[in-house]
Design a protein around this motif. Sequence first.
Motif, mmCIF file in Angstrom:
data_model
loop_
_atom_site.group_PDB
_atom_site.id
_atom_site.type_symbol
_atom_site.label_atom_id
_atom_site.label_comp_id
_atom_site.label_asym_id
_atom_site.label_seq_id
_atom_site.Cartn_x
_atom_site.Cartn_y
_atom_site.Cartn_z
ATOM 1 N N ALA A 23 0.797 -1.225 0.000
ATOM 2 C CA ALA A 23 0.000 0.000 0.000
ATOM 3 C C ALA A 23 0.833 1.280 0.000
ATOM 4 O O ALA A 23 0.617 2.173 -0.816
ATOM 5 C CB ALA A 23 -0.943 0.003 1.196
ATOM 6 N N ASP A 27 1.070 3.890 -3.179
ATOM 7 C CA ASP A 27 0.450 5.207 -3.053
ATOM 8 C C ASP A 27 1.449 6.301 -3.470
ATOM 9 O O ASP A 27 1.102 7.231 -4.195
ATOM 10 C CB ASP A 27 -0.006 5.427 -1.609
ATOM 11 C CG ASP A 27 -0.877 6.660 -1.473
ATOM 12 O OD1 ASP A 27 -1.805 6.816 -2.281
ATOM 13 O OD2 ASP A 27 -0.616 7.486 -0.593
ATOM 14 N N SER A 69 -6.157 2.210 -2.511
ATOM 15 C CA SER A 69 -5.901 3.486 -1.834
ATOM 16 C C SER A 69 -6.701 4.623 -2.459
ATOM 17 O O SER A 69 -6.444 5.796 -2.176
ATOM 18 C CB SER A 69 -4.408 3.805 -1.842
ATOM 19 O OG SER A 69 -3.706 2.729 -1.264
ATOM 20 N N ARG A 92 -5.156 0.187 3.430
ATOM 21 C CA ARG A 92 -5.475 0.924 2.193
ATOM 22 C C ARG A 92 -6.526 2.000 2.469
ATOM 23 O O ARG A 92 -6.451 3.117 1.963
ATOM 24 C CB ARG A 92 -5.966 -0.048 1.126
ATOM 25 C CG ARG A 92 -4.850 -1.004 0.719
ATOM 26 C CD ARG A 92 -4.802 -1.189 -0.754
ATOM 27 N NE ARG A 92 -3.440 -1.450 -1.133
ATOM 28 C CZ ARG A 92 -3.014 -1.561 -2.374
ATOM 29 N NH1 ARG A 92 -3.853 -1.422 -3.363
ATOM 30 N NH2 ARG A 92 -1.756 -1.790 -2.642
#
Length: 129
Positions: A23, A27, A69, A92
């Motif tokens: 995650a 991101d 996300s 997330r």
Amino acid sequence: MKRLKDTRETVLKASSAYYAHRAYYEDLLVQRQRRFAEANKRELNFLEHAFSAHATRPIKKVLDVACGSGRHVFGLAKLGYDCTGLDYTPERIQIATDRAKREGVSVKLLQGDATQLSYENEFDAVLAL
Ligand SMILES: C[S@@+](CC[C@H](N)C(=O)[O-])C[C@H]1O[C@@H](n2cnc3c(N)ncnc32)[C@H](O)[C@@H]1O
């Protein structure tokens, strides 16, 4: 039947651990690298095209199942859609929630299992990307 349920839960747990691990890096990449930003833009264009070409009613409220996300819900919210994102992996959803605050974008973010949804007719479009 119990064995199937146990197997399903084991797979879901493993998948969630994997996506939690990825995650943070993902991101950062999605937000900072140009090629990811460009791919995201193309996907948003595709979604808007699909909405206008195939929808049987005007699209306003959108549910993104397994939103990760939140890259699609953020993009769509900025275009004026009323977005809800749901993902099983809490990390997330946390990243998406932090981003929503940071960027002042209004999206509803929920942790939940896509196989246990109880919505009936609340959304005009449902995404699973
Ligand atoms: C490949 S990522 C896609 C994320 C996002 N849709 C995107 O395109 O960036 C798959 C996502 O599915 C989520 N997921 C897997 N099983 C799920 C389930 N049963 N219910 C909800 N989310 C789930 C994972 O946590 C992960 O964030």
